[in-house]
Design an enzyme around this catalytic site. Structure first.
Site, short mmCIF file in Angstrom:
data_model
loop_
_atom_site.label_atom_id
_atom_site.label_comp_id
_atom_site.label_asym_id
_atom_site.label_seq_id
_atom_site.Cartn_x
_atom_site.Cartn_y
_atom_site.Cartn_z
N ARG A 97 0.85 -1.19 0.00
CA ARG A 97 0.00 0.00 0.00
C ARG A 97 0.88 1.24 0.00
O ARG A 97 1.86 1.33 0.73
CB ARG A 97 -0.94 0.00 1.21
CG ARG A 97 -1.95 -1.17 1.19
CD ARG A 97 -2.92 -1.11 2.36
NE ARG A 97 -3.72 0.11 2.31
CZ ARG A 97 -4.89 0.20 1.66
NH1 ARG A 97 -5.40 -0.83 1.03
NH2 ARG A 97 -5.56 1.34 1.66
N HIS A 136 -5.02 -23.76 32.40
CA HIS A 136 -5.06 -25.03 31.68
C HIS A 136 -6.49 -25.49 31.55
O HIS A 136 -7.23 -25.45 32.52
CB HIS A 136 -4.26 -26.09 32.45
CG HIS A 136 -4.32 -27.44 31.84
ND1 HIS A 136 -3.57 -27.76 30.73
CD2 HIS A 136 -5.04 -28.54 32.16
CE1 HIS A 136 -3.83 -29.02 30.39
NE2 HIS A 136 -4.70 -29.53 31.25
P1 NAI Z 1 3.02 -6.37 1.87
O1 NAI Z 1 4.09 -5.37 1.79
O2 NAI Z 1 2.74 -7.05 3.15
O3 NAI Z 1 3.27 -7.54 0.80
C1 NAI Z 1 3.49 -7.31 -0.55
C2 NAI Z 1 4.23 -8.49 -1.12
O4 NAI Z 1 4.27 -8.39 -2.54
C3 NAI Z 1 5.67 -8.56 -0.64
O5 NAI Z 1 5.91 -9.81 -0.05
C4 NAI Z 1 6.46 -8.34 -1.92
O6 NAI Z 1 7.69 -9.04 -1.92
C5 NAI Z 1 5.52 -8.83 -2.99
N1 NAI Z 1 5.77 -8.26 -4.33
C6 NAI Z 1 6.03 -6.97 -4.63
N2 NAI Z 1 6.22 -6.83 -5.95
C7 NAI Z 1 6.10 -8.05 -6.51
C8 NAI Z 1 6.20 -8.54 -7.84
N3 NAI Z 1 6.47 -7.74 -8.85
N4 NAI Z 1 6.01 -9.87 -8.06
C9 NAI Z 1 5.72 -10.69 -7.01
N5 NAI Z 1 5.63 -10.27 -5.75
C10 NAI Z 1 5.81 -8.96 -5.47
O7 NAI Z 1 1.71 -5.62 1.31
P2 NAI Z 1 0.18 -6.06 1.26
O8 NAI Z 1 0.02 -7.50 1.53
O9 NAI Z 1 -0.35 -5.50 0.00
O10 NAI Z 1 -0.44 -5.29 2.48
C11 NAI Z 1 -0.34 -3.86 2.56
C12 NAI Z 1 -0.31 -3.39 3.97
O11 NAI Z 1 -1.55 -3.60 4.61
C13 NAI Z 1 0.74 -4.12 4.77
O12 NAI Z 1 1.71 -3.22 5.21
C14 NAI Z 1 0.02 -4.74 5.90
O13 NAI Z 1 0.69 -4.53 7.11
C15 NAI Z 1 -1.35 -4.10 5.91
N6 NAI Z 1 -2.30 -5.16 6.22
C16 NAI Z 1 -2.32 -5.69 7.46
C17 NAI Z 1 -3.14 -6.74 7.77
C18 NAI Z 1 -3.08 -7.32 9.14
O14 NAI Z 1 -2.48 -6.74 10.02
N7 NAI Z 1 -3.67 -8.49 9.37
C19 NAI Z 1 -4.04 -7.33 6.79
C20 NAI Z 1 -3.89 -6.75 5.49
C21 NAI Z 1 -3.06 -5.69 5.24
#
Ligand code: NAI
Length: 469
Positions: free
Chosen positions: A275, A446
């Protein structure tokens, strides 16, 4: 008592506030609520709905979807527990209605809170026009302090256009059908949560991740365990694979990878590659607020390079988590009120990924701890195989503790069903710099899954109970 807004506040174009908050998401509304509680006069500028990404397009609706997914799996596996039931299908309209009901109730509650504290909500897109002034819908609102909390948006890759069958989490949340085959681009948090829920809904899923592991920011033991569990669930993975391009037509998408002739055909491509900061069109740079790749640059007190202007939440580089936004919002409100709060330690912020299995962590990974403290770092993995409640739930996984040499526990990492609920004690352990002996001396109930943390600490303190030494 919080002051209530004067009846004519909405009409006064030059109203002066103590705090003008730009953006009503987790970070912004927390700043507004806390500031109002501290008797500051607050305006909250929001172009869409108060609650922002987390409430309307993020945390809450996705976790509701994941709960529907868990129910589907429970029905599928019911015979294991001696209950006869069969899964007739997923009714997406009903899933969506349930999800929207959850969001609607929380939204109503939040609106009530905001109104009850006398915060003036100004509808429209706000732009900083002076260090102490925000322009919204032709009106200029002045504030002694401005808090930038404009949040983030789903990024894509250069040349990869979102539309049709190529979607981000924004569209994925509102699908009124269950895809049969999906490719998920990005094995980060959003990618694995959607992969997990679509699999539970019956789809064939392939995750494409450029790095060598899923959830690459987590301790590698968690990444490896998640990959193993996903493989068992029949989720396909292309790790260390870079996206090359996608074609789409009425019948589906065809995803191409670099250095590979394989074509991944599917109904849908979910783009989850991170993001980006929502800083375009906010007028920040013109007022001297420094940006770095779009993110607002702040010091540890969340001050920007322009005096009186603060920033909180996803717009500030770091963990993009709602609870970080809440904490930063509270921090800035208290800072403005002169309470001199203690800065927030980023590594002490808990992280949960709500996939099946669930991942929870806080503090340093083993690799980070070794970088910081050297070879004397100790680790301990307590397998949930020895935990009664986890056996009852039929979940596999472990709790991993990371300890500084002869020192406190600096990292807690867990994987398994419901492990997110254990991160509360995990964060007390890490943030209060507890030694294994401190935790071992506390009695854990437990049979709970929480007991796994106590057992892990007992083992790390050299006196394992239900674990091999
Ligand atoms: P992210 O940064 O966690 O993951 C993006 C992934 O895409 C990375 O592993 C990266 O290596 C991969 N990537 C990037 N370019 C690529 C390419 N060209 N080809 C293949 N892989 C590629 O970002 P994500 O999952 O979009 O989430 C965004 C934000 O939203 C995160 O920072 C997250 O912390 C937050 N979020 C938190 C959640 C939670 O706390 N449960 C749930 C959903 C989102």
């Amino acid at each position: 008592m919080a002051p209530s807004a004067p009846a004519d506040a909405g009409e006064r174009g030059d109203a002066t506030y103590d705090v003008v908050v730009l953006g009503g998401g987790s970070g912004g509304y927390a700043a507004a609520l806390r500031a109002a509680q501290l008797d500051l006069r607050v305006a909250l500028v929001e172009s869409d709905k108060v609650g922002g990404t987390c409430l309307h397009r993020g945390c809450i609706p996705t976790k509701a979807l994941l709960h529907s997914a868990e129910v589907a799996d429970a029905v599928r596996e019911s015979a294991t527990f001696g209950v006869r039931a069969s899964l007739d299908g997923i009714d997406m309209a009903a899933v969506t209605a349930y999800q929207e009901g959850v969001v609607a109730r929380l939204y109503k509650g939040l609106q009530g809170l905001v109104a009850g504290r006398g915060i003036e909500v100004v509808a429209g897109h706000g732009r900083l026009v002076a260090p102490d002034a925000v322009e919204v819908a032709g009106r200029t609102i002045r504030g002694r302090n401005v808090v930038v909390a404009t949040g983030s948006y789903s990024r894509s890759l250069p040349g990869l256009e979102i539309g049709g069958r190529v979607v981000t989490s924004d569209q994925a949340l509102r699908l009124d059908w269950v895809p049969q085959r999906v490719v998920v681009l990005g094995g980060g948090v959003i990618g694995v949560e959607f992969a997990s829920l679509w699999r539970s809904f019956g789809a064939e899923v392939t995750v494409v991740e450029a790095l060598e592991h899923l959830v690459p920011n987590e301790d590698v033991a968690l990444s490896t365990a998640l990959e193993r569990a996903f493989r068992k669930r029949g989720i396909g993975m292309r790790l260390g694979a870079r996206f090359a391009g996608v074609d789409q037509d009425d019948s589906g998408v065809r995803v191409h990878l670099e250095d590979s002739d394989d074509v991944l055909a599917a109904d849908l491509l979910l783009v989850a590659v991170g993001r980006g900061p929502a800083t375009a069109g906010v007028g920040l740079e013109q007022q001297g607020v420094e940006l770095d790749r779009g993110f607002v640059v702040t010091d540890e007190r969340l001050r920007t390079t322009t005096s009186g202007v603060y920033a909180v939440g996803d717009v500030v580089a770091g963990l993009q988590l709602a609870h970080r936004g809440f904490a930063q919002g509270i921090f800035v409100a208290e800072e403005i009120a002169g309470l001199a709060p203690a800065p927030i330690v980023e590594s002490g912020i808990p992280r949960v990924t709500y996939s099946d299995p669930e991942i929870a962590s806080v503090g340093l990974t083993e690799a980070q701890a070794r970088d910081r403290y050297g070879d004397g770092v100790e680790t301990l993995e307590y397998n949930l195989g020895g935990n009664g409640r986890s056996q009852i739930l039929r979940t596999a996984g472990f709790v991993k503790l990371v300890r500084a040499p002869e020192g406190p526990i600096v990292g807690v990492h867990a994987i398994g069903a419901r492990m997110g609920e254990q991160v509360g004690e995990g964060q007390l352990i890490v943030n209060w710099e507890a030694f294994p002996e401190d935790v071992a001396a506390l009695v854990h109930a437990h049979p709970t899954q929480n007991e796994a943390l106590g057992e892990a600490a007992l083992a790390l303190a050299g006196k394992p109970l239900h674990a091999h030494h």
